[in-house]
Design an enzyme around this catalytic site. Structure first.
Site, short mmCIF file in Angstrom:
data_model
loop_
_atom_site.label_atom_id
_atom_site.label_comp_id
_atom_site.label_asym_id
_atom_site.label_seq_id
_atom_site.Cartn_x
_atom_site.Cartn_y
_atom_site.Cartn_z
N ASP A 196 12.08 15.23 4.38
CA ASP A 196 11.49 14.52 3.23
C ASP A 196 9.99 14.78 3.17
O ASP A 196 9.20 13.86 2.94
CB ASP A 196 11.78 13.03 3.31
CG ASP A 196 11.50 12.32 1.98
OD1 ASP A 196 11.49 13.01 0.94
OD2 ASP A 196 11.28 11.10 1.98
N ILE B 65 0.82 -1.21 0.00
CA ILE B 65 0.00 0.00 0.00
C ILE B 65 0.85 1.26 0.00
O ILE B 65 0.32 2.36 -0.09
CB ILE B 65 -0.96 0.02 1.21
CG1 ILE B 65 -0.15 -0.02 2.51
CG2 ILE B 65 -1.95 -1.12 1.14
CD1 ILE B 65 -1.00 0.19 3.75
N GLY B 66 2.14 1.10 0.11
CA GLY B 66 3.00 2.28 0.10
C GLY B 66 4.46 1.88 0.14
O GLY B 66 4.81 0.72 0.32
N ARG B 67 5.30 2.88 -0.01
CA ARG B 67 6.75 2.67 0.04
C ARG B 67 7.37 3.84 0.77
O ARG B 67 7.17 4.99 0.39
CB ARG B 67 7.32 2.55 -1.37
CG ARG B 67 8.85 2.44 -1.42
CD ARG B 67 9.35 2.31 -2.84
NE ARG B 67 9.04 0.99 -3.36
CZ ARG B 67 9.82 -0.07 -3.22
NH1 ARG B 67 10.95 0.03 -2.54
NH2 ARG B 67 9.49 -1.23 -3.72
N THR C 286 10.95 5.55 2.81
CA THR C 286 12.32 5.86 2.39
C THR C 286 13.16 4.60 2.32
O THR C 286 13.96 4.42 1.40
CB THR C 286 12.94 6.86 3.38
OG1 THR C 286 12.08 8.00 3.47
CG2 THR C 286 14.31 7.30 2.90
N TYR C 287 12.98 3.71 3.28
CA TYR C 287 13.83 2.52 3.35
C TYR C 287 13.01 1.24 3.48
O TYR C 287 13.53 0.24 3.97
CB TYR C 287 14.79 2.62 4.55
CG TYR C 287 15.75 3.78 4.45
CD1 TYR C 287 16.83 3.75 3.57
CD2 TYR C 287 15.56 4.92 5.23
CE1 TYR C 287 17.71 4.81 3.49
CE2 TYR C 287 16.44 5.99 5.15
CZ TYR C 287 17.51 5.92 4.27
OH TYR C 287 18.38 6.98 4.18
N GLY C 288 11.77 1.21 3.07
CA GLY C 288 11.01 -0.02 3.22
C GLY C 288 9.66 0.01 2.54
O GLY C 288 9.21 1.05 2.04
N LEU C 289 9.01 -1.16 2.52
CA LEU C 289 7.69 -1.34 1.95
C LEU C 289 6.66 -1.36 3.07
O LEU C 289 6.94 -1.80 4.19
CB LEU C 289 7.62 -2.63 1.15
CG LEU C 289 8.66 -2.79 0.03
CD1 LEU C 289 8.53 -4.16 -0.61
CD2 LEU C 289 8.47 -1.71 -1.01
N VAL C 290 5.44 -0.92 2.76
CA VAL C 290 4.37 -0.84 3.74
C VAL C 290 3.21 -1.72 3.27
O VAL C 290 2.79 -1.62 2.11
CB VAL C 290 3.89 0.61 3.95
CG1 VAL C 290 2.84 0.68 5.05
CG2 VAL C 290 5.07 1.51 4.29
#
Length: 612
Positions: A155, A29-31, A33-37
């Protein structure tokens, strides 16, 4: 050293994320800075985790990186109504780190995209002004809390500003600032910030001092990003839109982005920004402008003219606050606390609060994140692989057909696949001396080419054999058209659009069709001679609907399924406009003439006899 037995007992007793939560179709459902959600719900309603939706963020890489440690440490220490809340941290036996966060159904990126899409469809539905006020106030409130605790976000962008949905009445419509992967504490840093992280903040929201290579920067860089988000909420378009071709560069300097900023705000004078000449990349900016021939030092302030078309007066309170947020000199830029006390918020019936519902209890018109990703990731990847395999197979078949036809000696003109050879006419087929299709005689009904069998993408029909020496050119045209389509879709999907709606708006106004970048644009946005009917009135081609995603015929646009803007220099007419049954390379308007290259003199003589 940790005892091995203790490590084994700890590994056995360690809870696994897969045992505690359901991952809904493994959908991303998202990305961050350093990972996937991912979206997840608890498997057991035993009270440890309330039965609601969560966001599980998997940190990419093995073990604890420094960025993951900073993000976890900040999340554990910071608590504010407008900051996303970290519930728990999981460390798996495979050394994967998972963060359990509150789940937000919406974000500003999708909200702005929703309104931008409505605008391009000529149904202008802008973000309500009171909603913009509440969103901006809550962003300022959350960032004022971070800055008060000596934390820079670094960011800020619409994708990192989340909006809570209908999950709970106490959280509905609340703004949440997310993704602290780039955040840093700026109180007494041991090194200049630019040495620790040379590139921060997405291009469109990057402050001018960062773009010019400032070694030391302050919380003013977050204030600039908030101003860019504010302008995007007012217009549904990014204010400083720029191509991001070098997004992974290690140097924060970006000439096109600085030029875009100064094009709207004007080139700063010594009074506006006294320290600009001290910036490390200031001279580089002047050199690039001189080499390009751009008088960047004479750019006037055109921000007011830009907002005039959005009916935002320069004397209005939102415009005045925006100017304060987008002051080029970071020392003169307003702070979050000062912006929260601006007259823009004091003019409301009641003062805004950090816990307000930005939707004002109205139904939420925006799609949820999981509705926008309709299939699981693994299934999507499989479909992509299947499509690539099919394209490769089709290309191989076409190459084999063309090689076979090139090896066979041709006596007459190239034939359509499945049609009789010369001297073997069938019923209903024109014979030698009879009128060809598209050349009706007096008293004969007009013959309209069938919609089936037209060449896709404006290229050669797969059943047409090119004359000798032109097979490579036909293949090259087909590959170029496919490349332009893929590049256009990939590039324009990242572009939010600028001024007149940007590339996406133009595509939707023309029927949601990618337009070639390297040729003249079709009417009504291009030369009108392309729009003129081809041939006499009784010989004009019927409009072709083409495959899905191509032009839907409208008045003022030429027919044919081929992409607009690409002209064949050997034809003198738009692709997709030739009579059926006549090869692309051999057709000239008026009479069928051989191409200037390819067939030998004997074949050219046979061609001329055939077309008489």
């Amino acid at each position: 050293m940790i005892d091995e037995n203790f490590k084994k007992k700890l590994a056995v007793s360690r809870e696994r994320v897969e045992d505690l939560f359901y991952f809904e179709n493994s959908k991303e459902i998202g990305r961050g800075t350093y990972g996937l959600v991912y979206k997840a719900v608890p498997k057991h309603s035993n009270g440890r985790f309330p039965n609601k939706e969560y966001a599980l963020k998997m940190i990419e890489g093995q073990g604890f990186s420094m960025s993951a440690c900073r993000e976890i440490a900040l999340f554990r220490e910071l608590r504010h109504p407008n900051l996303i809340c970290l519930q728990r941290v999981f460390l798996t036996n495979e050394k994967k780190v998972w963060l359990l966060l509150d789940y937000a159904e919406h974000d500003l990126w999708h909200v702005i995209k929703h309104h931008r899409t409505a605008k391009t469809k000529k149904v202008p539905i802008m973000v309500p002004r009171n909603m913009v006020k509440n969103i901006l106030f809550q962003i300022l409130s959350g960032m004022h809390y971070l800055h008060s605790n000596w934390v820079l976000h670094r960011d800020l962008k619409p994708a990192n500003i989340l909006l809570m949905g209908d999950g709970g009445p106490d959280m509905r419509g609340r703004v949440k600032i997310a993704d602290l992967g780039f955040s840093r504490i700026f109180a007494n840093p041991l090194k200049p910030m630019a040495e620790l992280d040379p590139v921060v903040v997405t291009f469109w929201y990057r402050a001018p001092e960062l773009l010019l290579g400032a070694k030391h920067y302050t919380k003013a860089i977050d204030v600039w990003a908030i101003g860019c988000i504010f302008a995007e909420l007012l217009t549904a378009e990014p204010l400083f839109f720029c191509k991001e071709e070098d997004i992974k560069a290690q140097n924060p300097y970006h000439y096109d982005q600085v030029k875009r900023i100064f094009h709207l705000l004007g080139y700063p004078s010594d009074t506006d920004w006294p320290d600009m000449k001290k910036m490390p990349d200031h001279q580089r900016l002047l050199n690039d402008a001189r080499n390009e021939g751009t008088p960047i030092q004479t750019f006037p302030n055109s921000l007011q003219r830009y907002f005039d078309k959005w009916k935002i007066n320069s004397q209005s309170s939102p415009y005045r606050l925006l100017v304060k947020l987008l002051t080029v000199d970071p020392l003169k830029r307003v702070s979050c606390e000062e912006a929260m006390n601006d007259i823009y918020f004091r003019k409301m019936e009641r003062p805004p609060r950090e816990t307000d519902d930005v939707f004002n209890r109205y139904p939420i018109p925006y799609a949820k994140k999981e509705q926008q990703i309709t299939i699981p990731i693994d299934q999507f990847q499989q479909q992509q692989q299947q499509q690539q395999q099919q394209q490769q197979q089709q290309q191989q078949q076409q190459q084999q057909q063309q090689q076979q036809q090139m090896q066979q000696p041709q006596i007459g003109p190239p034939q359509m696949m499945g049609q009789p050879q010369m001297g073997q006419p069938q019923m209903g087929q024109p014979q030698m001396g009879q009128p060809q299709m598209g050349q009706p005689q007096m008293g004969q009904p007009q013959m309209v080419p069938s919609q089936m069998g037209q060449p896709p993408m404006g290229g050669p029909h797969p059943g047409v054999v090119a004359p000798d020496g032109h097979a490579h050119q036909m293949m090259q045209q087909q590959h170029q058209s496919q490349h332009h389509m893929q590049y256009q879709q990939m590039h324009d999907s990242m572009q939010g659009g600028m001024d007149d709606g940007g590339p996406q708006a133009k595509m939707m106004r023309m029927g949601n069709v990618p337009v070639g970048r390297y040729g003249p644009m079709g009417p009504p946005y291009g030369p009108q001679d392309f729009h003129a009917p081809q041939g006499p009135p009784m010989m004009q081609m019927m409009p072709q609907p083409g495959p899905s995603g191509y032009y839907q015929q409208r008045p003022g646009q030429p027919p044919g399924p081929g992409p607009q803007g690409y002209m064949n220099p050997q034809m003198g007419m738009t692709m997709g406009m030739r009579p059926q049954g006549v090869p692309q390379q051999a057709y000239m308007p008026g009479r069928g003439m051989p191409p200037p290259q390819g067939p030998n003199p004997q074949q050219q003589q046979q061609w001329q006899q055939y077309h008489r």
